[in-house]
Enzyme design. Structure first.
Site, PDB file in Angstrom:
ATOM      1  N   LEU A 221      29.946  43.095  29.944  1.00  0.00           N
ATOM      2  CA  LEU A 221      31.471  43.692  29.645  1.00  0.00           C
ATOM      3  C   LEU A 221      31.398  45.033  30.463  1.00  0.00           C
ATOM      4  O   LEU A 221      30.323  46.009  30.941  1.00  0.00           O
ATOM      5  CB  LEU A 221      31.427  44.442  28.202  1.00  0.00           C
ATOM      6  CG  LEU A 221      31.301  43.080  27.253  1.00  0.00           C
ATOM      7  CD1 LEU A 221      31.541  43.876  25.745  1.00  0.00           C
ATOM      8  CD2 LEU A 221      32.578  42.462  27.442  1.00  0.00           C
ATOM      9  N   GLY A 262      22.604  44.168  25.217  1.00  0.00           N
ATOM     10  CA  GLY A 262      23.488  45.068  24.464  1.00  0.00           C
ATOM     11  C   GLY A 262      24.988  44.868  24.753  1.00  0.00           C
ATOM     12  O   GLY A 262      25.799  44.514  23.738  1.00  0.00           O
ATOM     13  N   ASP A 263      25.544  44.670  26.000  1.00  0.00           N
ATOM     14  CA  ASP A 263      26.761  44.114  26.047  1.00  0.00           C
ATOM     15  C   ASP A 263      26.964  42.758  27.048  1.00  0.00           C
ATOM     16  O   ASP A 263      27.930  42.685  27.788  1.00  0.00           O
ATOM     17  CB  ASP A 263      27.845  45.226  26.880  1.00  0.00           C
ATOM     18  CG  ASP A 263      27.068  45.840  28.176  1.00  0.00           C
ATOM     19  OD1 ASP A 263      26.163  45.132  28.370  1.00  0.00           O
ATOM     20  OD2 ASP A 263      27.866  46.379  28.721  1.00  0.00           O
ATOM     21  N   GLU A 264      25.772  41.860  26.929  1.00  0.00           N
ATOM     22  CA  GLU A 264      25.899  40.969  27.718  1.00  0.00           C
ATOM     23  C   GLU A 264      25.931  39.456  26.770  1.00  0.00           C
ATOM     24  O   GLU A 264      25.280  39.705  25.595  1.00  0.00           O
ATOM     25  CB  GLU A 264      24.511  40.825  28.481  1.00  0.00           C
ATOM     26  CG  GLU A 264      24.404  41.933  29.480  1.00  0.00           C
ATOM     27  CD  GLU A 264      22.989  42.011  30.156  1.00  0.00           C
ATOM     28  OE1 GLU A 264      23.112  42.289  31.379  1.00  0.00           O
ATOM     29  OE2 GLU A 264      22.082  41.612  29.772  1.00  0.00           O
TER      30      GLU A 264
END
Length: 352
Positions: A221, A262-264
């Site tokens: 993201l 985390g944002d993957e």
């Protein structure tokens, strides 16, 4: 002396012998006033009265009947011609209550109607009946007690069974929850990395058997860190959950999606014909993540960078494909292309 007179004397003597020797208890009283005119020795012994005490007196005067009104009922029955034994209790001189059966008949002696009553002591039978009744009552009480104990035991068993079923259901649910938590990301509910690798292995095996391609997308993201830093972790967590929902809606149910960082996120795409098919899905995913999110009143604009790796071209194992897709994602992010294939030069990255 005439023959009739002799016969009468003989008859009277025989009557007297039977009367006095009878094992039954006999009383004779005038029907007109109820006064006793004779009793046999057995009645004297039973009641404790002497003949002198009894003669000329009524049974009511002596208090022989425990329930005086029963004498009227007995007399009425005799006058009605009933020969059924009449049960009552007589009171002796000492006050003892004696259960008896009485039978009566009316006859004429010396021109006067008299009531002859034959009494039988049934104390022993009544005692046995009472003992039997007590035994039956005790048995019924014992049966009722055992039935109640059995019912209570059955209720305890049912309660234990229900508790066991509840405990079993809780254990099964706990096991499911533990297994789910071990296999999924706690925040988004998506499969975690270990589950992802297992599913990718299954997908690769199926693709190898079918002679098809298998694609892995690695999604990062853009702009998530500023959102998390500006609005706080709670908003950031909700953004990740919303992203997971958008990713689910953008791919097929047969595909695999997992959160690996985390944002993957990583997506495994089955039944890919070629790179173009994988690129089409990647564009759909990127578009799903392009529209802004509104979380707790905050407008959150995200972008995404996606790397694509293909089996068997870019790797033969889940680890190799994930690493290849991860490297392609960095290439897409650095080039600003948005989407890149593993092993492709930066110039050939897909612009979106």
């Amino acid at each position: 002396m005439s023959k009739d007179h002799n016969e009468r004397r003989a008859s009277d003597a025989a009557y007297r012998t039977v009367f006095e020797a009878s094992p039954e208890y006999i009383t004779i009283s005038r029907l007109s006033d109820g006064r006793t005119i004779d009793v046999n020795p057995g009645f004297e012994r039973l009641m404790g009265y002497s003949l002198k005490d009894i003669l000329g007196r009524t049974s009511l005067e002596l208090g022989i009947w425990e329930e005086p009104e029963l004498r009227k009922a007995f007399l009425h029955a005799v006058k009605s011609g009933s020969n059924r034994p009449f049960f009552c209790r007589l009171v002796t001189k000492s006050g003892r209550r004696v259960p008896v059966e009485a039978a009566g008949s009316i006859t004429v002696i010396d021109g006067e109607e008299v009531l002859i009553v034959v009494v039988r002591d049934v104390s022993e039978r009544v005692a046995k009946d009472q003992e039997l009744a007590r035994y039956r009552q005790s048995l019924e009480a014992l049966v009722a007690e055992r039935t109640a104990e059995l019912q209570q035991a059955q209720e305890r068993l049912q309660s234990a069974l229900e508790a066991l079923q509840v405990a079993h259901a809780a254990a099964v649910e706990g096991e499911k929850r533990s297994r789910f938590e071990a296999e999924h990301d706690r925040l988004t509910g998506l499969p975690n990395r270990s589950t992802l690798e297992d599913r990718l292995s299954q997908g690769i095996h199926a693709a190898r058997q079918a002679g098809q391609a298998y694609a892995v997308l690695f999604i990062d993201l853009d702009k998530f860190k500023p959102i998390n830093d500006s609005f706080g972790h709670r908003v950031g967590d909700k953004v990740l959950c919303d992203v997971a929902g958008r990713l689910r809606s953008a791919i097929r149910a047969s595909d695999t999606i997992a959160r690996v960082g985390g944002d993957e996120f990583v997506v495994g795409l089955a039944h890919m014909v070629d790179a173009h098919s994988a690129d089409t899905v990647a564009r759909k995913v990127r578009q799903a993540l392009h529209d802004p999110l509104v979380v707790e009143g905050h407008r959150c604009e995200l972008g995404s960078s996606i790397g694509i790796a293909l089996f068997p071209r870019d790797g033969l194992t889940p680890t190799e494909l994930i690493q290849a897709a991860d490297a392609a994602m960095y290439q897409a992010k650095q080039s600003g292309a948005g989407i890149a294939f593993a092993g492709a030069p930066a110039a050939s990255a897909t612009q979106a």
